[in-house]
Design a protein around this motif. Sequence first.
Motif, PDB file in Angstrom:
ATOM      1  N   ASP A   1     -22.457  63.626  31.082  1.00 45.88           N
ATOM      2  CA  ASP A   1     -21.039  62.589  31.225  1.00 45.88           C
ATOM      3  C   ASP A   1     -20.881  61.273  31.019  1.00 45.88           C
ATOM      4  N   VAL A   2     -19.435  61.070  31.128  1.00 47.25           N
ATOM      5  CA  VAL A   2     -19.630  59.588  29.630  1.00 47.25           C
ATOM      6  C   VAL A   2     -18.600  59.008  30.221  1.00 47.25           C
ATOM      7  N   ILE A   3     -17.707  57.695  30.563  1.00 48.21           N
ATOM      8  CA  ILE A   3     -17.310  56.863  30.549  1.00 48.21           C
ATOM      9  C   ILE A   3     -17.193  55.702  29.328  1.00 48.21           C
ATOM     10  N   THR A   4     -16.476  55.145  29.149  1.00 49.64           N
ATOM     11  CA  THR A   4     -16.074  53.590  28.351  1.00 49.64           C
ATOM     12  C   THR A   4     -14.753  53.008  28.606  1.00 49.64           C
ATOM     13  N   PHE A   5     -15.715  52.065  28.393  1.00 50.90           N
ATOM     14  CA  PHE A   5     -14.695  50.532  28.322  1.00 50.90           C
ATOM     15  C   PHE A   5     -14.730  49.576  26.822  1.00 50.90           C
ATOM     16  N   THR A   6     -13.357  49.601  26.641  1.00 52.41           N
ATOM     17  CA  THR A   6     -13.242  49.260  25.795  1.00 52.41           C
ATOM     18  C   THR A   6     -12.799  47.400  26.179  1.00 52.41           C
ATOM     19  N   LEU A   7     -13.557  46.568  25.820  1.00 56.49           N
ATOM     20  CA  LEU A   7     -13.825  45.057  26.514  1.00 56.49           C
ATOM     21  C   LEU A   7     -15.049  44.131  25.351  1.00 56.49           C
ATOM     22  N   ASP A   8     -14.634  42.689  26.261  1.00 54.21           N
ATOM     23  CA  ASP A   8     -15.415  42.337  25.380  1.00 54.21           C
ATOM     24  C   ASP A   8     -16.462  41.704  26.321  1.00 54.21           C
ATOM     25  N   VAL A   9     -17.891  41.650  25.657  1.00 53.39           N
ATOM     26  CA  VAL A   9     -19.370  41.012  26.581  1.00 53.39           C
ATOM     27  C   VAL A   9     -18.697  39.623  26.845  1.00 53.39           C
ATOM     28  N   ARG A  10     -17.324  39.359  26.294  1.00 55.34           N
ATOM     29  CA  ARG A  10     -17.450  37.596  26.714  1.00 55.34           C
ATOM     30  C   ARG A  10     -16.676  37.356  28.288  1.00 55.34           C
ATOM     31  N   ASP A  11     -15.862  38.173  29.008  1.00 57.16           N
ATOM     32  CA  ASP A  11     -15.008  38.626  29.428  1.00 57.16           C
ATOM     33  C   ASP A  11     -15.608  39.005  30.745  1.00 57.16           C
ATOM     34  N   ARG A  12     -16.130  38.448  31.568  1.00 54.27           N
ATOM     35  CA  ARG A  12     -17.307  38.214  32.975  1.00 54.27           C
ATOM     36  C   ARG A  12     -16.166  39.448  33.856  1.00 54.27           C
ATOM     37  N   ASP A  13     -14.168  39.068  34.492  1.00 58.25           N
ATOM     38  CA  ASP A  13     -13.789  39.975  34.944  1.00 58.25           C
ATOM     39  C   ASP A  13     -13.884  41.749  34.200  1.00 58.25           C
ATOM     40  N   ALA A  14     -13.867  41.685  32.705  1.00 55.76           N
ATOM     41  CA  ALA A  14     -14.153  43.069  32.240  1.00 55.76           C
ATOM     42  C   ALA A  14     -15.057  43.708  32.384  1.00 55.76           C
ATOM     43  N   MET A  15     -16.280  43.262  32.855  1.00 49.70           N
ATOM     44  CA  MET A  15     -17.800  43.345  33.060  1.00 49.70           C
ATOM     45  C   MET A  15     -18.017  43.505  34.247  1.00 49.70           C
ATOM     46  N   ALA A  16     -17.357  42.896  35.079  1.00 49.22           N
ATOM     47  CA  ALA A  16     -17.501  43.365  36.850  1.00 49.22           C
ATOM     48  C   ALA A  16     -16.840  44.644  36.949  1.00 49.22           C
TER      49      ALA A  16
END
Length: 293
Positions: free
Chosen positions: A55-70
Motif C-alpha cells: 500500500d502506497v500513498i504519496t504527498f507532493t509537499l515541501d518539507v519546509r511546510d509544517r502544515d503540509a507535514m502535519a
Amino acid sequence: MQTVSDSTAFITGGASGIGLGMARAFAAEGAKLALADLNGDDLRKAQHELGATTDVITFTLDVRDRDAMAAAADRTEQELGPVRVLCNNAGVGSGMGGMNLQAMSYQHWDHTLGINLGGVVNGMQTFVPRMIERGGPGHVVNTSSGSGLAVIGGAQFMYCASKFAVTGLSEAIANLLKPHGIGLTLVSPGFVNTRIAETTRGLDPSETATESMDPEYREKLERFEALFEQLGQDPDVVGAMVLNAIHDDQLYCQPDRLMADPIHARCNALLEAMPAETERDRKMTEMIQNARR
Ligand SMILES: NC(=O)c1ccc[n+]([C@@H]2O[C@H](COP(=O)([O-])OP(=O)(O)OC[C@H]3O[C@@H](n4cnc5c(N)ncnc54)[C@H](O)[C@@H]3O)[C@@H](O)[C@H]2O)c1
C-alpha cells in the motif's frame, strides 16, 4: 526494530535516489509506505512501481511546510495506520551558493538550511510526539552525509553546516528516544549515484544565473556531476543497508569509507588541540558521568 513488515514508513524525498532505495527495501519486507516529495512526477512513478508490492500513498509537499507535514501525518495514520518508521531524507546539495563564496546570500542560507536541517526538524516535530505517545517499537532514520562528519576543502560550507547540525541533533536525541522504544539511525553516505546535482540545480535560488555561469566553474560542476555517475553507490544498496541498520538498531549507517581519512584527521586534530589533562578535568568528567546516571 526486528522487522518493518506491516509497519507504516513515512519517507521524505521518497520519490528518488536514496529515499526511493529505502522505499524499495522496506516494501520488499512488507512495510506500507507514505512517500513525500516536491517532485509530483517522480512520486507518481514511485507509486506505480511500489503499488504492485504494497500500500502506497504519496504527498507532493515541501518539507519546509509544517502544515503540509502535519496534514500528511494525519492522512497517513488514518489510511495506513501509525507511522512506526520515519525517514527524514529529503535534501539538496551545495548548489552554486555552496560552491562559490561570491554567490553566498541569505537566500542560499535559508534554502540550504531550510530544507536540509529545517526538513529534519519538521519531520521530528511532526511525528516523534505521536510515536512517543503510542510507545515503541519505532525507528527514525535521518539522512546526513559524510559532509556532516568531516570537511573536505571548504566549497560545501553551507551543506556542511546543515549536515553537521543533522548529525548533532540525531546523536543527542537518539539517547532520549531509546527509553521510549524508538531507535534512531544516522545515515552518512559519501557518494551515491542519484540525481542530487540535477535536483539541487533545479531548486537552487540562483538557477536563473546558470546561463551566465563562469565557464571554469561550469566545467568544475560538470566534473563533479560525472563523479556521481562513475563512482556513486547504487541507491538501492544504500536502502538495503538502512533496512539492516533498523533491524540491528544501529546508530550509524555508513554506506562507504569515503570519509574515513578526514574523520581520523579531524578527531586527531581536535584531541591534539586539547591541553594536558588536569585534576579539574578529571573531576568534571566524573561529575558529568554521575549526573547522567
Ligand atoms: N547522493 C549522494 O551522494 C549523497 C551523499 C550524502 C548525502 N546525501 C543525502 O541524501 C539525501 C537524499 O538525496 P539523494 O542523493 O537521494 O538525491 P535525490 O535528488 O535523488 O533525492 C532527493 C529527493 O528529495 C526531494 N526534495 C528536495 N527538496 C525537497 C523539499 N524541500 N521538500 C520535499 N522534497 C524535497 C527531491 O525532489 C528528490 O526527489 C539528501 O539529504 C542528501 O543530502 C546524498
